[in-house]
Design an enzyme around this catalytic site. Sequence first.
Site, PDB file in Angstrom:
ATOM      1  N   ALA A   1     -10.368  -3.332  34.895  1.00 45.70           N
ATOM      2  CA  ALA A   1      -9.333  -2.761  34.117  1.00 45.70           C
ATOM      3  C   ALA A   1      -9.503  -1.659  33.388  1.00 45.70           C
ATOM      4  O   ALA A   1      -8.954  -0.705  33.246  1.00 45.70           O
ATOM      5  CB  ALA A   1      -8.462  -3.772  33.425  1.00 45.70           C
ATOM      6  N   SER A   2     -10.839  -1.657  32.822  1.00 44.76           N
ATOM      7  CA  SER A   2     -11.371  -0.693  31.534  1.00 44.76           C
ATOM      8  C   SER A   2     -11.710   0.511  32.481  1.00 44.76           C
ATOM      9  O   SER A   2     -11.277   1.733  32.299  1.00 44.76           O
ATOM     10  CB  SER A   2     -12.627  -1.081  31.073  1.00 44.76           C
ATOM     11  OG  SER A   2     -13.730  -1.469  31.895  1.00 44.76           O
ATOM     12  N   LYS A   3     -12.133   0.427  33.896  1.00 38.55           N
ATOM     13  CA  LYS A   3     -12.595   1.577  34.669  1.00 38.55           C
ATOM     14  C   LYS A   3     -11.263   2.206  35.324  1.00 38.55           C
ATOM     15  O   LYS A   3     -11.408   3.384  35.409  1.00 38.55           O
ATOM     16  CB  LYS A   3     -13.685   1.193  35.674  1.00 38.55           C
ATOM     17  CG  LYS A   3     -14.944   0.767  35.128  1.00 38.55           C
ATOM     18  CD  LYS A   3     -15.528   1.930  34.319  1.00 38.55           C
ATOM     19  CE  LYS A   3     -16.695   1.336  33.775  1.00 38.55           C
ATOM     20  NZ  LYS A   3     -17.606   2.615  32.771  1.00 38.55           N
TER      21      LYS A   3
ATOM     22  N   TYR B   1     -13.721  -5.529  33.306  1.00 40.17           N
ATOM     23  CA  TYR B   1     -14.435  -4.232  33.557  1.00 40.17           C
ATOM     24  C   TYR B   1     -13.412  -3.556  34.520  1.00 40.17           C
ATOM     25  O   TYR B   1     -13.522  -1.999  34.360  1.00 40.17           O
ATOM     26  CB  TYR B   1     -15.661  -4.770  34.104  1.00 40.17           C
ATOM     27  CG  TYR B   1     -16.360  -3.735  34.624  1.00 40.17           C
ATOM     28  CD1 TYR B   1     -17.034  -2.976  33.823  1.00 40.17           C
ATOM     29  CD2 TYR B   1     -16.621  -3.325  36.072  1.00 40.17           C
ATOM     30  CE1 TYR B   1     -18.201  -1.979  34.059  1.00 40.17           C
ATOM     31  CE2 TYR B   1     -17.607  -2.284  36.378  1.00 40.17           C
ATOM     32  CZ  TYR B   1     -18.216  -1.546  35.480  1.00 40.17           C
ATOM     33  OH  TYR B   1     -18.888  -0.548  35.899  1.00 40.17           O
TER      34      TYR B   1
ATOM     35  N   SER C   1     -16.166   3.562  38.050  1.00 38.40           N
ATOM     36  CA  SER C   1     -16.797   2.681  38.681  1.00 38.40           C
ATOM     37  C   SER C   1     -15.862   2.599  39.907  1.00 38.40           C
ATOM     38  O   SER C   1     -14.768   2.898  39.605  1.00 38.40           O
ATOM     39  CB  SER C   1     -17.067   1.342  38.100  1.00 38.40           C
ATOM     40  OG  SER C   1     -17.376   0.395  39.133  1.00 38.40           O
TER      41      SER C   1
ATOM     42  N   ASP D   1     -22.957   4.300  18.142  1.00 39.77           N
ATOM     43  CA  ASP D   1     -22.486   3.230  18.452  1.00 39.77           C
ATOM     44  C   ASP D   1     -20.818   3.592  18.900  1.00 39.77           C
ATOM     45  O   ASP D   1     -20.048   4.076  17.855  1.00 39.77           O
ATOM     46  CB  ASP D   1     -22.178   2.195  17.425  1.00 39.77           C
ATOM     47  CG  ASP D   1     -21.632   0.683  17.697  1.00 39.77           C
ATOM     48  OD1 ASP D   1     -21.062   0.829  18.951  1.00 39.77           O
ATOM     49  OD2 ASP D   1     -21.512  -0.085  16.923  1.00 39.77           O
TER      50      ASP D   1
END
Length: 263
Positions: A155-157, A153, A140, A62
């Site tokens: 921002a995280s990529k 999403y 991405s 995890d």
Amino acid sequence: MEQSNQVVWITGASSGLGRGMALEYASQSATVAVSARRMDLLEEVVEEIEAKGGKAKAYHCDVMSSQSIEDCVDKIIQDFGKLDVAIANAGNGVMGKIEELTEADWKRQFAVNVTGLALTCKFALPHLRKTKGRLALIGSVAAYIPNPGTSPYGASKSAVHNIGESLQMELKGSGVSCTIIHPGMVESNITRVDNEGNFHPGRQDPRPAKLMWTTKKASEVMVKAIERRKKVFIFTGHGKFIVFLAKYFPSLGRMIKEKMSPR
């Protein structure tokens, strides 16, 4: 390309691109360590690989738990003695307009896609240094463009890309390569997982099917890019086009994105 002596670890390997890359590496004679939360799905991947004569083993991991990641790496090293390739693939997508998203939504998105990815690198790198191995981070094309309705999403990529470029500088001279991979639209289950991480197999994928690459085709080019130690690899054709617009014609790119985005 024959990779019979390589031990490859892939996170988030129970479905989608992770599963696809596991099958591709196994077809090239690599030993594959697949990890995720769903052991039942991982065992299916292992069974499929072994049925074709490949070598694989499933590990629970995890990525929201630092201890879980560290334990997973330790078990892989105990079983195989080394690590040649580590692919930080585990990820999810939080959807919703910024005004609607909760603190928990943002925390979960970054815990999985950013912190989990960074800690995957942290625990894999001491072993990759010994083999002068390969590290891959799955981003991405969303890292390059506005993402109305899925801003966490995107921002995280963007963070994944920055982490990858920082690692490339930190690893200079070590013999370890870091490949940042930014796919366009590829067949996956990411849109069938809700903001709490629950899987909905019957949920329809809203992305245009005609633009999506198959998981198999995507996995083949991703594995090749990692093997060639590319620094940044962007694919599909539409993915490259989106990034080109974002870099050189941002206003046009925004206009196209606005027309494609749901209201």
